[in-house]
Write an enzyme that holds these catalytic residues in place. Structure first.
Site, PDB file in Angstrom:
ATOM      1  N   SER A 173       0.853  -1.187   0.000  1.00 36.75           N
ATOM      2  CA  SER A 173       0.000   0.000   0.000  1.00 36.75           C
ATOM      3  C   SER A 173       0.896   1.247   0.000  1.00 36.75           C
ATOM      4  O   SER A 173       1.988   1.230  -0.577  1.00 36.75           O
ATOM      5  CB  SER A 173      -0.940  -0.039   1.214  1.00 36.75           C
ATOM      6  OG  SER A 173      -1.784   1.091   1.234  1.00 36.75           O
ATOM      7  N   TYR A 200      -5.211   7.811  -6.383  1.00 36.27           N
ATOM      8  CA  TYR A 200      -4.135   6.965  -5.875  1.00 36.27           C
ATOM      9  C   TYR A 200      -4.416   6.554  -4.433  1.00 36.27           C
ATOM     10  O   TYR A 200      -4.288   5.373  -4.073  1.00 36.27           O
ATOM     11  CB  TYR A 200      -2.806   7.717  -5.958  1.00 36.27           C
ATOM     12  CG  TYR A 200      -1.615   6.947  -5.432  1.00 36.27           C
ATOM     13  CD1 TYR A 200      -1.159   5.811  -6.079  1.00 36.27           C
ATOM     14  CD2 TYR A 200      -0.943   7.373  -4.289  1.00 36.27           C
ATOM     15  CE1 TYR A 200      -0.054   5.103  -5.601  1.00 36.27           C
ATOM     16  CE2 TYR A 200       0.161   6.685  -3.805  1.00 36.27           C
ATOM     17  CZ  TYR A 200       0.594   5.549  -4.461  1.00 36.27           C
ATOM     18  OH  TYR A 200       1.687   4.856  -3.970  1.00 36.27           O
ATOM     19  N   LYS A 204      -4.895   2.759  -2.813  1.00 39.01           N
ATOM     20  CA  LYS A 204      -3.991   2.268  -1.786  1.00 39.01           C
ATOM     21  C   LYS A 204      -4.732   1.948  -0.487  1.00 39.01           C
ATOM     22  O   LYS A 204      -4.348   1.035   0.250  1.00 39.01           O
ATOM     23  CB  LYS A 204      -2.873   3.282  -1.545  1.00 39.01           C
ATOM     24  CG  LYS A 204      -1.879   3.347  -2.695  1.00 39.01           C
ATOM     25  CD  LYS A 204      -1.077   2.060  -2.760  1.00 39.01           C
ATOM     26  CE  LYS A 204      -0.697   1.626  -4.140  1.00 39.01           C
ATOM     27  NZ  LYS A 204       0.064   0.375  -4.161  1.00 39.01           N
TER      28      LYS A 204
END
Length: 333
Positions: A173, A200, A204
């Site tokens: 992550s 993003y 994650k």
């Protein structure tokens, strides 16, 4: 607490006293000790993936590696591919069909997988891009493709687990997950609001939620999910960053101190995959080769602490259900 806490207390930049991936192998006395076991690693054409492979190869484990660009991966891995225990497979993570084909190849070679390391990823794509399947490209690459790969390899992971070496799914992550959780009504920004870092962060956060839900569902069966932030490393994942952003990062003295080499950046991934202290444990978010501590909900993307939405059983279950629908699978529970 971790044996590596002291090494991370006062970072002095790339190549300092912080451990490398090979250090993790050595400290666990795993050189040549994993012969007969199998690991799958995604995203091995550059950066952290390459260093993860180099470290794991010293254990004697059989490795199935995936990359979108096979030619680039061959150049990056070099002599590693001369090992008969290492096989490289093409997998385009923007295509769910490509993931299915790669999984089919792996399962034609083995019916047991001890470790799945979901490492591949992209970061901060400037404009909204949708895959051929209709999914936002960062969400598809970083989360959905890994979710599908896990589902397809799940039986092999369950088949491989044993009392003394339980199977692990490792999700790479990022600390950026702190700024944005998952939003079921706008996974693919179909309602607008696209921002490179928001997209993003959501992908994650999805990595962490997937690891947590794996552990909740399968931990009692000896299959565990672990997520991690590898640190800040100058790799190809930053190719979409503007020149201005890159220059500002170079000028940031504090950032230069915490920056890691790729070898150091791969350490927490390898720690999550093989450290003996984590045997039989999961549902943890790691930073610097230890479990992260709680921090403030400050919207900071680079903090090494976790926030209130890092652990959220309701959202984890929700994302799992929605992801199954997106990849066209039924829930097995």
């Amino acid at each position: 607490m971790s044996r590596y806490d002291k090494a991370h207390k006062d970072p002095q930049g790339p190549g300092d006293q912080r451990p490398t991936a090979l250090n993790i192998i050595h400290d666990n006395a795993l050189e040549g000790a994993l012969t007969g076991k199998v690991a799958v690693v995604t995203g091995v054409s550059s950066g952290l993936g390459v260093e993860v492979v180099r470290a794991l190869a010293t254990t004697g484990i059989r490795l199935f590696l995936t990359a979108r660009d096979v030619t680039k991966a061959k150049q990056a891995l070099g002599d590693q591919l001369q090992d008969t225990k290492v096989e490289l497979i093409k997998m385009d993570q923007t295509s769910m069909q490509s993931v299915r084909e790669a999984a089919k190849v792996i399962l034609s070679r083995t019916n047991a997988v001890n470790i799945l390391i979901n490492n591949a990823g992209i970061m901060a794509v400037p404009e909204l891009e949708l895959t051929a399947d209709g999914y936002e490209v960062q969400f598809a690459t970083n989360h959905l493709s890994h979710f599908l790969l896990f589902q397809l390899l799940k039986r092999a992971l369950l088949a491989a687990t044993s009392h003394d070496f339980q199977s692990r799914v490792v999700m790479v992550s990022a600390s950026a997950h702190r700024i944005y959780s998952t939003h079921p009504d706008n996974y693919h920004f179909q309602n607008g609001g696209y921002h490179p870092w928001v997209a993003y962060a959501q992908s994650k956060c999805g990595n962490i939620y997937m690891a947590n839900e794996i552990d909740r569902r399968y931990g009692h069966l000896g299959l565990h999910g672990i997520s991690l932030h590898p640190g800040i490393i100058a790799t190809d994942v930053g190719r979409f960053l503007s020149d201005e952003t890159k220059e500002a990062m170079k000028q940031d003295k504090m950032l230069r101190k915490v920056l890691k080499t790729p070898e150091q950046g791969a350490a927490t991934t390898v720690y999550a995959a093989v450290d003996k202290g984590l045997e039989g444990k999961g549902g943890k978010y790691l930073v610097n080769c230890t479990e992260a501590t709680r921090g403030p909900d400050d919207g900071q993307s680079s903090s090494e602490t976790y926030v209130s939405h890092t652990y959220c059983p309701q959202k984890e279950a929700e994302l799992w259900k929605d992801s199954l629908e997106m990849v066209g699978l039924e829930d097995d529970e």
